[in-house]
Structures are given as C-alpha cells and as structure tokens.
Design a protein around this motif. Sequence first.
Motif, PDB file in Angstrom:
ATOM      1  N   LEU A  45     -26.831  43.606 -10.359  1.00 25.46           N
ATOM      2  CA  LEU A  45     -28.124  42.977 -10.608  1.00 25.46           C
ATOM      3  C   LEU A  45     -28.704  42.533  -9.280  1.00 25.46           C
ATOM      4  O   LEU A  45     -27.963  42.250  -8.341  1.00 25.46           O
ATOM      5  N   VAL A  94     -23.082  42.125 -14.141  1.00 23.72           N
ATOM      6  CA  VAL A  94     -22.737  41.913 -15.542  1.00 23.72           C
ATOM      7  C   VAL A  94     -21.884  43.116 -15.960  1.00 23.72           C
ATOM      8  O   VAL A  94     -22.157  44.247 -15.580  1.00 23.72           O
ATOM      9  N   ILE A 153     -23.181  36.564 -16.802  1.00 23.32           N
ATOM     10  CA  ILE A 153     -23.544  37.030 -15.470  1.00 23.32           C
ATOM     11  C   ILE A 153     -22.578  36.423 -14.455  1.00 23.32           C
ATOM     12  O   ILE A 153     -22.280  35.235 -14.503  1.00 23.32           O
ATOM     13  N   TRP A 197     -29.611  44.469 -21.510  1.00 24.58           N
ATOM     14  CA  TRP A 197     -29.132  45.267 -20.384  1.00 24.58           C
ATOM     15  C   TRP A 197     -28.826  46.666 -20.900  1.00 24.58           C
ATOM     16  O   TRP A 197     -28.533  46.856 -22.076  1.00 24.58           O
TER      17      TRP A 197
END
Length: 55
Positions: A39, A28, A19, A3
């Motif tokens: 996300l 996240v 997550i 990420w």
Amino acid sequence: MNWLCIRCRHEFPFYPEKIGIDDFGIYVFCPHCGRRNQLINVGKRGRIALQQTGK
C-alpha cells in the motif's frame, strides 16, 4: 472500500486493524492466498489515504 489481491484477484473488505507497517512499507495480507499487497499513502496535507500498488 475493498482491496483486490494482485495475485489471486480475490476481493476482500477493508479493515483498518489488518493493515501492517514494517521496514518494507505499508501492507495488507490477502486472507485467501496470503499474498502481501503493498500500500502507498496518496493523502495530501497531512491526511492519510491508502492505495494498493501494482507490485
């Protein structure tokens, strides 16, 4: 897969257990600055594939 925090640009590894999901969506947290990174599911036909949004 890694990420990339949209605030501090810190790159951190993907860990499925990190997550989270709540009323505001899937997210996240950046371990460096604490920013909540949104996300989205981009999977097709019942598959889950997560992608960061630019928000």
